[in-house]
Motif scaffolding. Sequence first.
Motif, mmCIF file in Angstrom:
data_model
loop_
_atom_site.group_PDB
_atom_site.id
_atom_site.type_symbol
_atom_site.label_atom_id
_atom_site.label_comp_id
_atom_site.label_asym_id
_atom_site.label_seq_id
_atom_site.Cartn_x
_atom_site.Cartn_y
_atom_site.Cartn_z
ATOM 1 N N ILE A 51 74.258 -29.507 42.321
ATOM 2 C CA ILE A 51 73.671 -29.461 40.982
ATOM 3 C C ILE A 51 73.926 -30.758 40.227
ATOM 4 C CG2 ILE A 51 73.839 -28.334 38.716
ATOM 5 C CD1 ILE A 51 74.279 -25.701 40.181
ATOM 6 N N ARG A 52 75.137 -31.279 40.330
ATOM 7 C CA ARG A 52 75.460 -32.541 39.661
ATOM 8 C C ARG A 52 74.627 -33.685 40.218
ATOM 9 N NH1 ARG A 52 77.435 -32.568 34.942
ATOM 10 N NH2 ARG A 52 78.387 -34.610 35.320
ATOM 11 N N ARG A 53 74.395 -33.651 41.528
ATOM 12 C CA ARG A 53 73.588 -34.705 42.148
ATOM 13 C C ARG A 53 72.145 -34.643 41.662
ATOM 14 N NH1 ARG A 53 70.573 -34.617 46.614
ATOM 15 N NH2 ARG A 53 71.476 -32.628 47.307
ATOM 16 N N LYS A 54 71.644 -33.419 41.437
ATOM 17 C CA LYS A 54 70.278 -33.258 40.946
ATOM 18 C C LYS A 54 70.159 -33.582 39.461
ATOM 19 C CE LYS A 54 68.585 -29.750 44.209
ATOM 20 N NZ LYS A 54 68.013 -28.371 44.328
ATOM 21 N N GLY A 55 71.279 -33.519 38.739
ATOM 22 C CA GLY A 55 71.263 -33.810 37.317
ATOM 23 C C GLY A 55 70.578 -32.757 36.474
ATOM 24 N N ILE A 56 70.706 -31.480 36.857
ATOM 25 C CA ILE A 56 70.077 -30.381 36.117
ATOM 26 C C ILE A 56 71.150 -29.550 35.419
ATOM 27 C CG2 ILE A 56 68.083 -30.257 37.646
ATOM 28 C CD1 ILE A 56 69.412 -28.004 39.153
ATOM 29 N N PRO A 57 70.783 -28.767 34.370
ATOM 30 C CA PRO A 57 71.761 -27.922 33.676
ATOM 31 C C PRO A 57 72.434 -26.935 34.627
ATOM 32 C CG PRO A 57 69.740 -28.082 32.403
ATOM 33 C CD PRO A 57 69.455 -28.712 33.736
ATOM 34 N N VAL A 58 73.741 -26.829 34.525
ATOM 35 C CA VAL A 58 74.502 -26.002 35.475
ATOM 36 C C VAL A 58 74.228 -24.515 35.300
ATOM 37 C CG1 VAL A 58 76.826 -25.346 36.202
ATOM 38 C CG2 VAL A 58 76.330 -27.724 35.651
ATOM 39 N N LEU A 59 74.108 -24.058 34.040
ATOM 40 C CA LEU A 59 74.027 -22.621 33.775
ATOM 41 C C LEU A 59 72.604 -22.085 33.717
ATOM 42 C CD1 LEU A 59 76.895 -22.224 31.140
ATOM 43 C CD2 LEU A 59 76.969 -21.847 33.616
ATOM 44 N N GLY A 60 71.598 -22.920 33.890
ATOM 45 C CA GLY A 60 70.223 -22.452 33.964
ATOM 46 C C GLY A 60 69.678 -21.923 32.650
ATOM 47 N N ASN A 61 68.563 -21.208 32.719
ATOM 48 C CA ASN A 61 67.868 -20.709 31.524
ATOM 49 C C ASN A 61 68.088 -19.218 31.285
ATOM 50 O OD1 ASN A 61 66.525 -23.316 31.068
ATOM 51 N ND2 ASN A 61 65.319 -22.820 32.890
ATOM 52 N N ASN A 62 67.711 -18.391 32.265
ATOM 53 C CA ASN A 62 67.835 -16.930 32.118
ATOM 54 C C ASN A 62 69.224 -16.490 32.575
ATOM 55 O OD1 ASN A 62 67.536 -14.138 32.085
ATOM 56 N ND2 ASN A 62 65.441 -14.202 32.866
ATOM 57 N N LYS A 63 70.186 -16.658 31.680
ATOM 58 C CA LYS A 63 71.590 -16.408 32.060
ATOM 59 C C LYS A 63 71.844 -14.935 32.370
ATOM 60 C CE LYS A 63 73.267 -20.351 29.382
ATOM 61 N NZ LYS A 63 71.911 -20.837 29.083
ATOM 62 N N LEU A 64 71.161 -14.024 31.689
ATOM 63 C CA LEU A 64 71.379 -12.594 31.913
ATOM 64 C C LEU A 64 70.952 -12.195 33.332
ATOM 65 C CD1 LEU A 64 72.211 -9.833 30.839
ATOM 66 C CD2 LEU A 64 69.867 -9.539 29.975
ATOM 67 N N LEU A 65 69.755 -12.621 33.725
ATOM 68 C CA LEU A 65 69.264 -12.272 35.055
ATOM 69 C C LEU A 65 70.041 -13.015 36.148
ATOM 70 C CD1 LEU A 65 67.133 -10.350 36.053
ATOM 71 C CD2 LEU A 65 65.513 -12.248 36.205
ATOM 72 N N LEU A 66 70.449 -14.239 35.854
ATOM 73 C CA LEU A 66 71.273 -14.989 36.803
ATOM 74 C C LEU A 66 72.617 -14.296 37.018
ATOM 75 C CD1 LEU A 66 70.522 -18.624 35.601
ATOM 76 C CD2 LEU A 66 70.153 -17.785 37.924
ATOM 77 N N THR A 67 73.169 -13.755 35.935
ATOM 78 C CA THR A 67 74.438 -13.024 36.035
ATOM 79 C C THR A 67 74.273 -11.757 36.865
ATOM 80 O OG1 THR A 67 75.149 -13.867 33.877
ATOM 81 C CG2 THR A 67 76.299 -11.937 34.731
ATOM 82 N N LEU A 68 73.150 -11.050 36.650
ATOM 83 C CA LEU A 68 72.862 -9.841 37.435
ATOM 84 C C LEU A 68 72.759 -10.188 38.909
ATOM 85 C CD1 LEU A 68 72.095 -6.868 37.754
ATOM 86 C CD2 LEU A 68 69.718 -7.508 37.267
#
Length: 297
Positions: A51-68
Amino acid sequence: MPEGLKYILVSSLAFALMSSCVKLVSTYDIPVLQIVAARAFISLLLSYAVIRRKGIPVLGNNKLLLTLRGVAGVIGLMCIFYALTILPLAEANIIQNLTPVFTAVLAISLLGEKVHRSTIACIALSLIGLVITVKPGLLVNSATDLPATGVIAALFGAVASAIAYTTVKKLSTTEDSSVIVFYFPLIALPVSLTLLGTDIVMPEIEALVLLILIGVLTQLAQICLTNAMRVEAANRVTAYSYIQIIFSMILGGLLFNEIPSVWTWLGGSLIVTGALINVFGNVRKQSQVSDMKTRTT
């Protein structure tokens, strides 16, 4: 040999070897939760680096669904790892391969996907295959049934994995694949360590090597699977991936002296046949829809 087939062969072998390492390391009295934590720790480091190499946000956008997705993945992994410590390698992997059946049911009920005849055939054959594999005593009195605890754990693992796959399908339209992968170890590590408490066992050198291999082999399998999906049609990747069962049977015989029974072969064949019918049935349906759209334009 097609490039996609090369990737899926390596991925399937890596997953089968990882399962063998889980079964082997459990003989050193390493708790299942500690195995999950070790796997999550290595995956967390490797996924974060990507993720760091890609330079994108670590926690993403849809945190609720990602957590599920992460929670379902953790539950699935715990159940599958526990089942591997009880069941023979081949049988555990066969039951785990019921995940596509549960995924199809969830996709119909939660994502509103249409019910096709191929899906119904898949579910019917898989359920018959499951009964033959785990409860052959219903057919022949002299046959030996699989341990109920291991079977239940494997089934719960397959259901939880299906929930994880369904959420991934939903998330794939808004999230980077690296972020989706990252959420699993992000949740798995603290959850497994909390539940483990003070029951951590200091591993011997051999056990430590096996724990590291579990994490590395899993990451290798996921990378190769991702590459296979990139260069090959998804239906072919799914069809090829069932060779993991063959690898598991070979490794089970070599490492644990496990010889699959005729009921395992029969039940496993029905489960794989049902899954393949569903895969190629959906492809045919998509092709027909595509042809209809072409004719109307």
